[in-house]
Scaffold this active site. Structure first.
Site, PDB file in Angstrom:
ATOM      1  N   LYS A 107       1.917  -3.465   7.005  1.00  0.00           N
ATOM      2  CA  LYS A 107       2.235  -3.841   5.781  1.00  0.00           C
ATOM      3  C   LYS A 107       3.685  -3.085   5.258  1.00  0.00           C
ATOM      4  O   LYS A 107       4.441  -3.743   4.906  1.00  0.00           O
ATOM      5  CB  LYS A 107       1.823  -3.139   4.752  1.00  0.00           C
ATOM      6  CG  LYS A 107       0.237  -3.614   4.680  1.00  0.00           C
ATOM      7  CD  LYS A 107      -0.150  -5.020   4.297  1.00  0.00           C
ATOM      8  CE  LYS A 107      -0.157  -4.443   3.002  1.00  0.00           C
ATOM      9  NZ  LYS A 107      -0.351  -5.914   2.633  1.00  0.00           N
ATOM     10  N   THR A 129       0.636  -1.323  -0.604  1.00  0.00           N
ATOM     11  CA  THR A 129       0.168   0.206  -0.298  1.00  0.00           C
ATOM     12  C   THR A 129       0.641   1.615  -0.253  1.00  0.00           C
ATOM     13  O   THR A 129       1.833   1.462   0.709  1.00  0.00           O
ATOM     14  CB  THR A 129      -0.987   0.035   0.875  1.00  0.00           C
ATOM     15  OG1 THR A 129      -1.354   1.821   1.520  1.00  0.00           O
ATOM     16  CG2 THR A 129      -0.229  -0.194   2.577  1.00  0.00           C
ATOM     17  N   ASP A 130       0.514   2.495  -0.511  1.00  0.00           N
ATOM     18  CA  ASP A 130       1.116   3.757   0.268  1.00  0.00           C
ATOM     19  C   ASP A 130       1.469   4.262   0.996  1.00  0.00           C
ATOM     20  O   ASP A 130       2.198   5.247   1.336  1.00  0.00           O
ATOM     21  CB  ASP A 130       0.248   5.316  -1.406  1.00  0.00           C
ATOM     22  CG  ASP A 130      -1.024   5.120  -0.834  1.00  0.00           C
ATOM     23  OD1 ASP A 130      -1.693   4.250  -0.013  1.00  0.00           O
ATOM     24  OD2 ASP A 130      -1.656   5.705  -1.740  1.00  0.00           O
ATOM     25  N   GLU A 131      -0.009   3.924   1.590  1.00  0.00           N
ATOM     26  CA  GLU A 131       0.496   4.361   3.026  1.00  0.00           C
ATOM     27  C   GLU A 131       1.958   3.557   3.872  1.00  0.00           C
ATOM     28  O   GLU A 131       1.702   4.772   4.910  1.00  0.00           O
ATOM     29  CB  GLU A 131      -0.563   3.128   4.096  1.00  0.00           C
ATOM     30  CG  GLU A 131      -2.025   3.882   3.613  1.00  0.00           C
ATOM     31  CD  GLU A 131      -3.232   3.451   4.064  1.00  0.00           C
ATOM     32  OE1 GLU A 131      -3.572   3.920   5.296  1.00  0.00           O
ATOM     33  OE2 GLU A 131      -4.905   2.769   3.904  1.00  0.00           O
ATOM     34  N   TYR A 165      -1.883  -0.676  11.208  1.00  0.00           N
ATOM     35  CA  TYR A 165      -2.071  -1.253   9.850  1.00  0.00           C
ATOM     36  C   TYR A 165      -0.816  -0.709   8.796  1.00  0.00           C
ATOM     37  O   TYR A 165      -0.233  -1.947   8.128  1.00  0.00           O
ATOM     38  CB  TYR A 165      -3.339  -1.052   8.902  1.00  0.00           C
ATOM     39  CG  TYR A 165      -3.392  -0.572   7.363  1.00  0.00           C
ATOM     40  CD1 TYR A 165      -3.525  -2.291   6.999  1.00  0.00           C
ATOM     41  CD2 TYR A 165      -3.685  -0.295   6.988  1.00  0.00           C
ATOM     42  CE1 TYR A 165      -3.453  -2.521   5.323  1.00  0.00           C
ATOM     43  CE2 TYR A 165      -3.255  -0.158   5.208  1.00  0.00           C
ATOM     44  CZ  TYR A 165      -3.260  -1.128   4.205  1.00  0.00           C
ATOM     45  OH  TYR A 165      -3.539  -1.877   3.320  1.00  0.00           O
TER      46      TYR A 165
END
Length: 340
Positions: A143, A114-116, A139
């Site tokens: 990741k 994810t870009d997060e 989260y």
């Protein structure tokens, strides 16, 4: 070969057509789709699956992904996203190892991220593949940990890997805790539309089919050990996106003869709620690498994709009611509605 432990967000109905054509509904000698209800942390069963199906490619989508849930219960995210990824990597390493300890060159482990993991952007700039990691939630931290494990297995053991970091997906069959389906279903049901903070957090959106095409391009043409950002080049403030959804849903419901659900009526149900802890302000992806090196281009415009998504949710109430039963309903009532 589809492995899924079918948590609250899993629904076999979403792949019913695939199973009918290529799975249990096909003749045995023509079968191309198999489903195994297995947790990726279950090493014994993952080993069995690798051996039974002679796996040579892993495309690792499996993850806990909802930020709100990670704030309320981080343990499941560490278990699935970190331990689960480790289990898949380690089984792949052992199964794909040659007798002399080297790795086969006809295998691949592709990891979806994810870009997060990059953290939060200001008003300008974009996440690049070289952007330092700066995760802000349980989260995104889980990741980020899984991303590092993937690259460690490449550098330490020579495991052939590719990795992609994608921006927000939208489209049909998405679990209704995510922003777009949550708002569509709440509008249809006449419920409040909760907006975090001032509603000006910015996200980049990509249609799910465009994301999957990018993943397939990487699996077929990507360079081992490389990571690729996948973006929609399509930034929207949350409140602006909500107003667009109100317009589309209101018009669709009005045309269908539903009373008191015009865009003006629906707008009155917007409710600003306390902001999420550690809420990232802006995400935006620079996806020039995958475009220039692999020739990928997104095909769906946001206008077309959003209208198609709205219509799918409005016309698939049976699917929605089925997946919103049980765990989802209890969780929303306990943790989300209390914030409104």
């Amino acid at each position: 070969m589809n492995v899924d432990c079918l948590t609250y967000a899993g629904n076999l109905e979403s792949l019913k057509d695939v199973d009918a054509l290529y799975g249990s509904g096909a003749a045995e000698n023509k079968r191309r789709y198999f489903f195994e209800k297995v947790d990726i942390c279950d090493r014994a069963n993952i080993e069995r699956i690798f051996k039974q199906y002679d796996i040579d490619t892993v495309i690792h989508f499996a993850a806990e992904t909802h930020v709100d849930r990670s704030v309320l219960g981080p343990q499941a995210f560490v278990q699935t996203n970190v331990t689960g990824t480790f289990t898949l990597l380690d089984v792949a390493r052992n199964f794909w190892k040659n007798a002399d300890g080297t790795m086969r060159d006809d295998v691949l482990f592709h990891h979806i991220s994810t870009d997060e993991v990059y953290g939060s952007l200001g008003e300008t700039g974009y996440f690049k593949e070289t952007t330092p990691y700066d995760p802000r939630s349980p989260y995104s931290s889980s990741k980020a940990a899984s991303d590092h494990l993937v690259m460690a297995y490449f550098h330490t053991f020579g495991l052939p890997v590719t990795l992609s970091n994608c921006t927000n997906n939208y489209g049909p069959c998405q679990f209704p805790e995510k922003l777009i389906p949550l708002m569509i279903t709440n509008m249809q049901d006449g419920k409040a539309l909760p907006v975090y903070g001032d509603g000006k957090n910015i996200r980049d959106w990509i249609y799910v089919e465009d994301h999957n095409c990018a993943v397939w391009q990487i699996v077929n043409s990507g360079k081992s050990g490389e990571k690729y950002n996948i973006g929609g080049e399509n930034e929207w403030e949350n409140i602006r996106l909500l107003n667009k959804l109100i317009e589309l849903v209101g018009n669709e419901l009005t045309e269908s003869g539903v009373k008191n659900r015009t865009p003006e009526d629906i707008s009155k149900t917007i409710t600003y709620v306390k902001d999420r802890p550690g809420h990232d302000r802006r995400y935006a992806i620079d996806c020039s690498k995958i475009k220039s090196e692999l020739g990928w281009q997104r095909k769906m415009t946001f206008e077309e994709g959003l209208l198609s998504t709205v219509r799918w949710y409005l016309h698939n109430s049976k699917w929605i009611e089925g997946i919103k039963s049980g765990d989802y309903t209890k969780w929303i009532e306990k943790n989300y509605n209390n914030r409104v």
